[in-house]
Scaffold this active site. Structure first.
Site, short mmCIF file in Angstrom:
data_model
loop_
_atom_site.label_atom_id
_atom_site.label_comp_id
_atom_site.label_asym_id
_atom_site.label_seq_id
_atom_site.Cartn_x
_atom_site.Cartn_y
_atom_site.Cartn_z
N PHE A 1 0.71 -1.16 -0.13
CA PHE A 1 0.07 -0.07 -0.06
C PHE A 1 0.92 1.21 -0.03
O PHE A 1 0.55 2.45 -0.55
CB PHE A 1 -0.94 0.09 1.19
CG PHE A 1 -0.39 0.56 2.51
CD1 PHE A 1 -0.17 1.67 2.83
CD2 PHE A 1 -0.04 -0.63 3.48
CE1 PHE A 1 0.19 2.32 4.08
CE2 PHE A 1 0.87 -0.08 4.52
CZ PHE A 1 0.95 1.28 4.75
N LYS B 1 -0.91 -6.70 -9.39
CA LYS B 1 -2.13 -6.84 -8.38
C LYS B 1 -1.66 -5.72 -7.38
O LYS B 1 -0.65 -5.80 -6.29
CB LYS B 1 -1.93 -8.35 -7.78
CG LYS B 1 -3.12 -8.64 -7.09
CD LYS B 1 -3.68 -7.98 -5.70
CE LYS B 1 -2.92 -8.21 -4.66
NZ LYS B 1 -3.23 -7.22 -3.64
N GLU C 1 -5.13 -3.52 -1.93
CA GLU C 1 -6.44 -3.31 -1.95
C GLU C 1 -6.92 -2.19 -1.08
O GLU C 1 -7.82 -1.65 -1.18
CB GLU C 1 -7.26 -4.52 -1.49
CG GLU C 1 -6.92 -5.14 0.06
CD GLU C 1 -5.72 -6.07 0.06
OE1 GLU C 1 -4.63 -5.85 -0.68
OE2 GLU C 1 -5.86 -7.08 0.70
N SER D 1 5.23 -6.86 3.42
CA SER D 1 5.82 -7.17 4.56
C SER D 1 6.70 -8.64 4.65
O SER D 1 6.21 -9.35 3.77
CB SER D 1 4.52 -7.47 5.72
OG SER D 1 3.74 -8.51 5.14
N CYS E 1 9.64 2.05 3.56
CA CYS E 1 10.45 0.86 3.95
C CYS E 1 11.73 1.32 4.07
O CYS E 1 12.68 0.70 4.59
CB CYS E 1 10.35 -0.20 2.82
SG CYS E 1 11.06 0.54 1.23
N GLU F 1 8.72 -4.08 13.33
CA GLU F 1 8.74 -3.11 12.51
C GLU F 1 7.37 -2.26 12.57
O GLU F 1 6.34 -2.88 12.54
CB GLU F 1 8.84 -3.48 10.86
CG GLU F 1 8.36 -2.35 9.80
CD GLU F 1 8.27 -2.84 8.32
OE1 GLU F 1 7.44 -3.87 8.26
OE2 GLU F 1 8.55 -2.26 7.51
P1 NAD Z 1 1.49 -6.64 2.99
O1 NAD Z 1 2.66 -7.42 3.01
O2 NAD Z 1 0.36 -6.61 3.83
O3 NAD Z 1 0.67 -6.46 1.37
C1 NAD Z 1 1.62 -6.67 0.26
C2 NAD Z 1 0.78 -7.27 -0.64
O4 NAD Z 1 0.41 -8.61 -0.70
C3 NAD Z 1 -0.70 -6.76 -1.20
O5 NAD Z 1 -0.70 -6.47 -2.54
C4 NAD Z 1 -1.62 -7.51 -0.32
O6 NAD Z 1 -2.71 -7.56 -1.01
C5 NAD Z 1 -0.68 -8.96 -0.32
N1 NAD Z 1 -1.04 -9.72 0.68
C6 NAD Z 1 -1.26 -9.78 1.91
N2 NAD Z 1 -1.66 -10.75 2.66
C7 NAD Z 1 -1.34 -11.45 1.83
C8 NAD Z 1 -1.57 -13.05 1.96
N3 NAD Z 1 -1.75 -13.54 3.18
N4 NAD Z 1 -1.48 -13.90 0.94
C9 NAD Z 1 -1.01 -13.31 -0.30
N5 NAD Z 1 -1.03 -11.90 -0.45
C10 NAD Z 1 -1.14 -11.26 0.54
O7 NAD Z 1 2.08 -5.21 3.07
P2 NAD Z 1 1.46 -3.89 3.13
O8 NAD Z 1 1.04 -3.36 4.57
O9 NAD Z 1 0.72 -3.48 1.92
O10 NAD Z 1 2.80 -2.88 2.89
C11 NAD Z 1 3.79 -2.72 4.13
C12 NAD Z 1 4.82 -3.75 4.04
O11 NAD Z 1 5.66 -3.46 2.87
C13 NAD Z 1 6.00 -3.10 5.16
O12 NAD Z 1 6.43 -4.13 5.77
C14 NAD Z 1 7.10 -2.31 4.35
O13 NAD Z 1 8.47 -2.35 4.95
C15 NAD Z 1 6.98 -3.21 3.10
N6 NAD Z 1 7.77 -2.74 1.98
C16 NAD Z 1 8.98 -3.00 1.63
C17 NAD Z 1 9.59 -2.31 0.66
C18 NAD Z 1 10.91 -2.86 0.12
O14 NAD Z 1 11.37 -2.37 -0.67
N7 NAD Z 1 11.63 -3.62 1.00
C19 NAD Z 1 9.06 -1.31 0.07
C20 NAD Z 1 7.72 -0.83 0.37
C21 NAD Z 1 7.12 -1.60 1.39
#
Ligand code: NAD
Length: 496
Positions: free
Chosen positions: A149, A173, A176, A226, A281, A381
């Site tokens: 997000f 994708k 959401e 994450s 991040c 985090e």
């Molecule tokens: P998230 O892991 O909740 O979601 C990321 C994606 O995975 C979304 O598209 C979501 O729909 C999907 N997803 C969520 N749960 C899932 C599941 N159980 N099974 C399959 N797909 C699933 O992350 P977020 O809250 O959207 O974003 C924040 C996180 O992203 C933080 O941890 C941040 O550090 C990380 N991030 C990392 C970087 C990097 O470059 N390392 C960059 C941006 C964000």
């Protein structure tokens, strides 16, 4: 109430699934739309479109593919404010920050405009007598991008310009929580002349992700999110035989040595800690104050942080709300836990209210001093506007702290000692290092990626890593002169 749907084969569609999730404006708390949550059939429709389009797109000349990229770059540059407004409306980040996000994504598009040079193969003449060998890089096929997000435009742009430039087709994708930026980008691609089916967007949750991971038509997956989900995506995707790069969470430390310019360090800590409300991040989450400077440094950070204006993203405020109420409350709970465990709350954002926006997901800048490594505010985090200060006696103690952390995305050191800086970049187990630079996000022509639990897979995003990830090598051995048959010889071919 608007229904935010998919983009498949060049058309906006709502799909067959009736499941939806609410999309909220985090500054007002108001539900502004419902996003469609794809079922397996909807996801397959996007994958099928990408698979059909691949046959033609991979054979479209590099010149034509690059021309589309150039047009996309021009359009995006002209309309970046429009995209920034779409981001602010669903993510909440302030307008200037949203524009910064688009600009960093644009840089990857610009890098991808030069992809012909990066796709060049190699040639060796006369490797054996009259035998030449050359290698070429070919696209891998339809690829999936699964985005978080916090950067609804920039993170997809880390990947799709290079994927498309290299001749792949894409199913994106988005999160959401802020799904509209992806649709805006899809329309722009169409306007830039990209053939239908090359860039598709499927909205959804785990159901869509699992289909993208399992479906054999998808050949590569770029994920950002994450750490637990990154690990899951990596394991499931690679088990299905795909190449996967899965970027995860972070806990970025900024070390301040006693000889540092403390005003510079305080500015940097505040900008990197509270920009985008800490939902980056590469945000600085922990300041490690080395030696006897801690009191002075914390004072300077607190002075600056208390002047930050938190408010609606379009109002000229410095910092916006958090993404959801649940996330806001979770961050507040970490602050509670840190305080209960003995941390000093030097600046407290828990009771912040914003005039005229009583239902926004507000949390003001918060500073916790005297944090120790076993506190949950340190181990987890947080992903919010919370800066923890850990006090260390020595440089060695500071580096050991970073190297013991399970994350390794970004880090920074502030010092005027070149030798200490050189030692730090050599010793620290982190993928991206800043020296007197707090958010060391590399330019598009370098790669972006963390170490340890911040990245699963071996390819970082963009740079030459990105080109390699979205292509596979083929080596061709040829003989045209004297192709006369030398008679039967069943031994392993020898070079002559
Ligand atoms: P998230 O892991 O909740 O979601 C990321 C994606 O995975 C979304 O598209 C979501 O729909 C999907 N997803 C969520 N749960 C899932 C599941 N159980 N099974 C399959 N797909 C699933 O992350 P977020 O809250 O959207 O974003 C924040 C996180 O992203 C933080 O941890 C941040 O550090 C990380 N991030 C990392 C970087 C990097 O470059 N390392 C960059 C941006 C964000």
């Amino acid at each position: 109430m608007q229904l935010i749907g998919h983009w498949i084969d060049g058309k906006a569609v709502t799909g067959t699934s009736e499941a939806t999730a609410p999309v909220t404006n985090p500054a007002s708390g108001e539900v502004t739309g419902q996003v469609a949550l794809a079922d397996v059939a909807d996801t397959r429709a996007a994958i099928d479109a990408a698979a059909i389009a691949f046959a033609q797109w991979r054979d479209t000349s590099l010149t034509k593919r690059t021309q589309v990229l150039f047009r996309f770059r021009e359009l995006l540059n002209e309309r970046k404010e429009e995209l920034a407004a779409v981001i602010t409306a669903e993510h909440g980040k302030v307008a200037a920050d949203a524009l910064g996000e688009v600009t960093r994504g644009l840089e990857v598009v610009e890098f991808a405009c030069g992809i012909p040079h990066l796709l060049k193969g190699s040639f060796t003449e006369n490797a054996s007598t009259d035998v030449d060998i050359y290698s070429i890089r070919q696209p891998v096929g339809p690829v999936a991008i699964i985005a978080p997000f916090n950067f609804p435009a920039m993170v997809p742009m880390w990947f799709f310009p290079l994927a498309i430039g290299a001749g792949n087709t894409v199913v994106l994708k988005p999160s959401e929580k802020d799904p509209s930026a992806a649709l805006w980008l899809a329309r722009l691609w169409q306007e830039a002349g990209l053939p239908d089916g090359v860039f598709n967007v499927v909205q959804g949750d785990k159901t869509a992700v699992d289909e993208l991971l399992d479906n054999p038509a998808i050949k590569a997956v770029s994920f950002v999110g994450s750490t637990p989900i990154a690990k899951y995506v990596y394991q499931r995707g690679t088990a299905a035989g795909k190449r996967v790069q899965a970027l995860g969470g972070a806990k970025n430390h900024m070390v301040v040595l006693p000889d540092a310019d403390l005003d510079l360090a305080a500015d940097a800590a505040v900008n990197a800690g509270f920009g985008s409300a800490g939902e980056r991040c590469m945000a600085i989450s922990v300041v490690v104050a080395v030696g006897d400077i801690a009191d002075e440094l914390v004072g300077k950070i607190a002075d600056r942080a208390s002047s930050i204006v938190t408010g609606v993203g379009t109002s000229g405020a410095d910092m916006g709300p958090l993404i959801t109420r649940a996330h806001r409350d979770r961050v507040a709970e970490y602050i509670d836990a840190g305080e209960a465990a003995g941390a000093t709350v030097t600046l407290d954002g828990r009771d912040l209210t914003v005039e005229g926006a009583p239902d926004g997901f507000w949390l003001g800048p918060t500073i916790l001093d005297n944090v120790t490594p076993e506190m949950s505010v340190y181990t987890e985090e947080i992903f919010g506007p919370v800066l923890s200060v850990v006090r260390a006696d020595t440089y060695e103690e500071a580096v050991a702290l970073i190297n013991a952390n399970r994350y390794g995305n970004g880090t920074a050191i502030f010092t005027n000692d070149g030798g200490a800086a050189r030692r730090f970049h050599h010793e620290v187990e982190v993928g991206m290092v800043g020296i007197n630079v707090p958010i060391p996000v590399p330019m598009a022509y370098f790669s972006f990626g963390g170490w340890k639990s911040s990245l699963f897979g071996d390819a970082h995003a963009h740079g030459t890593d990105g080109v390699q990830f979205f292509t596979r090598t083929k080596a061709i051995t040829t003989r045209w002169l004297d192709p006369s048959h030398g008679g039967l010889e069943l031994g392993f071919p020898q070079n002559k």
